[in-house]
Design a protein around this motif. Sequence first.
Motif, PDB file in Angstrom:
ATOM      1  N   GLY A  57       0.820  -1.197   0.000  1.00  0.00           N
ATOM      2  CA  GLY A  57       0.000   0.000   0.000  1.00  0.00           C
ATOM      3  C   GLY A  57       0.860   1.255   0.000  1.00  0.00           C
ATOM      4  O   GLY A  57       1.979   1.255  -0.522  1.00  0.00           O
ATOM      5  N   CYS A  58       0.373   2.314   0.603  1.00  0.00           N
ATOM      6  CA  CYS A  58       1.077   3.596   0.622  1.00  0.00           C
ATOM      7  C   CYS A  58       2.410   3.480   1.346  1.00  0.00           C
ATOM      8  O   CYS A  58       2.465   3.014   2.486  1.00  0.00           O
ATOM      9  CB  CYS A  58       0.206   4.641   1.298  1.00  0.00           C
ATOM     10  N   ASN A  93       1.786   6.325 -10.447  1.00  0.00           N
ATOM     11  CA  ASN A  93       0.359   6.465 -10.171  1.00  0.00           C
ATOM     12  C   ASN A  93      -0.521   6.210 -11.389  1.00  0.00           C
ATOM     13  O   ASN A  93      -1.736   6.056 -11.253  1.00  0.00           O
ATOM     14  CB  ASN A  93       0.054   7.851  -9.599  1.00  0.00           C
ATOM     15  N   GLY A 132      -4.026  -3.115  -3.414  1.00  0.00           N
ATOM     16  CA  GLY A 132      -4.200  -1.969  -2.553  1.00  0.00           C
ATOM     17  C   GLY A 132      -4.222  -2.315  -1.082  1.00  0.00           C
ATOM     18  O   GLY A 132      -4.187  -3.488  -0.695  1.00  0.00           O
ATOM     19  N   ASP A 136      -6.415   3.003  -0.520  1.00  0.00           N
ATOM     20  CA  ASP A 136      -5.503   3.151  -1.658  1.00  0.00           C
ATOM     21  C   ASP A 136      -5.656   1.955  -2.589  1.00  0.00           C
ATOM     22  O   ASP A 136      -5.301   0.823  -2.232  1.00  0.00           O
ATOM     23  CB  ASP A 136      -4.056   3.269  -1.180  1.00  0.00           C
ATOM     24  N   ARG A 137      -6.167   2.215  -3.787  1.00  0.00           N
ATOM     25  CA  ARG A 137      -6.470   1.140  -4.726  1.00  0.00           C
ATOM     26  C   ARG A 137      -5.703   1.332  -6.031  1.00  0.00           C
ATOM     27  O   ARG A 137      -5.506   2.458  -6.495  1.00  0.00           O
ATOM     28  CB  ARG A 137      -7.972   1.100  -5.031  1.00  0.00           C
ATOM     29  N   TYR A 141      -0.342   0.194  -5.634  1.00  0.00           N
ATOM     30  CA  TYR A 141      -0.463  -0.021  -4.189  1.00  0.00           C
ATOM     31  C   TYR A 141      -0.529  -1.511  -3.833  1.00  0.00           C
ATOM     32  O   TYR A 141      -0.825  -1.849  -2.686  1.00  0.00           O
ATOM     33  CB  TYR A 141      -1.715   0.677  -3.653  1.00  0.00           C
ATOM     34  N   TYR A 201      -4.548  12.655   5.550  1.00  0.00           N
ATOM     35  CA  TYR A 201      -4.306  11.242   5.243  1.00  0.00           C
ATOM     36  C   TYR A 201      -3.489  10.599   6.357  1.00  0.00           C
ATOM     37  O   TYR A 201      -3.781   9.476   6.784  1.00  0.00           O
ATOM     38  CB  TYR A 201      -3.570  11.112   3.903  1.00  0.00           C
TER      39      TYR A 201
END
Length: 227
Positions: A57-58, A93, A132, A136-137, A141, A201
């Motif tokens: 993920g992130c 992204n 994800g 976050d998808r 991710y 976030y």
Amino acid sequence: MKKATLLLLSFLWLALPAACQSTNEQNKQKEAEMQANMTPVEVPAENGYEKAYFASGCFWCVEAIYESVKGVKESISGYSGGHTENPTYESSNTGTTGHAEAVEVIYDPKVVSFETLVDVYFGSQNITQVNGQGPDRGSQYRSIIFYQNDAQKKIIDAKIAALEEDLGAGQVAAQVLPFQKFWVAEGYHQDYEKNNPGNPYIQNVSIPRLKRFQKKFPDILKEDAVH
């Protein structure tokens, strides 16, 4: 005749998205197979510290999680797992580079083992979420756990097998890939959670995720890892 032609065209138009989706899935599968057949690159230890690579993920979240673990000197945000050179935040992204947001974990193997880092990895995410984590998808991710040698791969495979005894085969979403290269992310991404505590976030996603992890693994946390 015109009616029949219109019906045929309508059928083809409806079938096109499914065909494109099938092609995309086939391309992704081929890419994963190609990567799986690559020889892993082993990063040499430096001043007694080794490096490990994870995507979950992130990278703001994952970086903060690993930096709270005893024996981890530093965690660096970046990109890995794709097919393009010099990926950036903007390019990754788009989902077209193949890269995922990843972290490089620099650790002291005398204090924390690779096996423990793998436990941290699976214990700090939703292991069944595909492409994800949380909100976050996208493929950028997705979860990837990288191995640099056969010993690391055996540790990873054993951990996944144990998890899937409870979940059912095929439920762990993480890809297991041979490590190739890590690209360091832009400077403003580094230590983002620490440097931007007021970011919405960070407050609503990163810190809650970090707290959940810390609650599960209190025995391996640094003394100053307080949130």
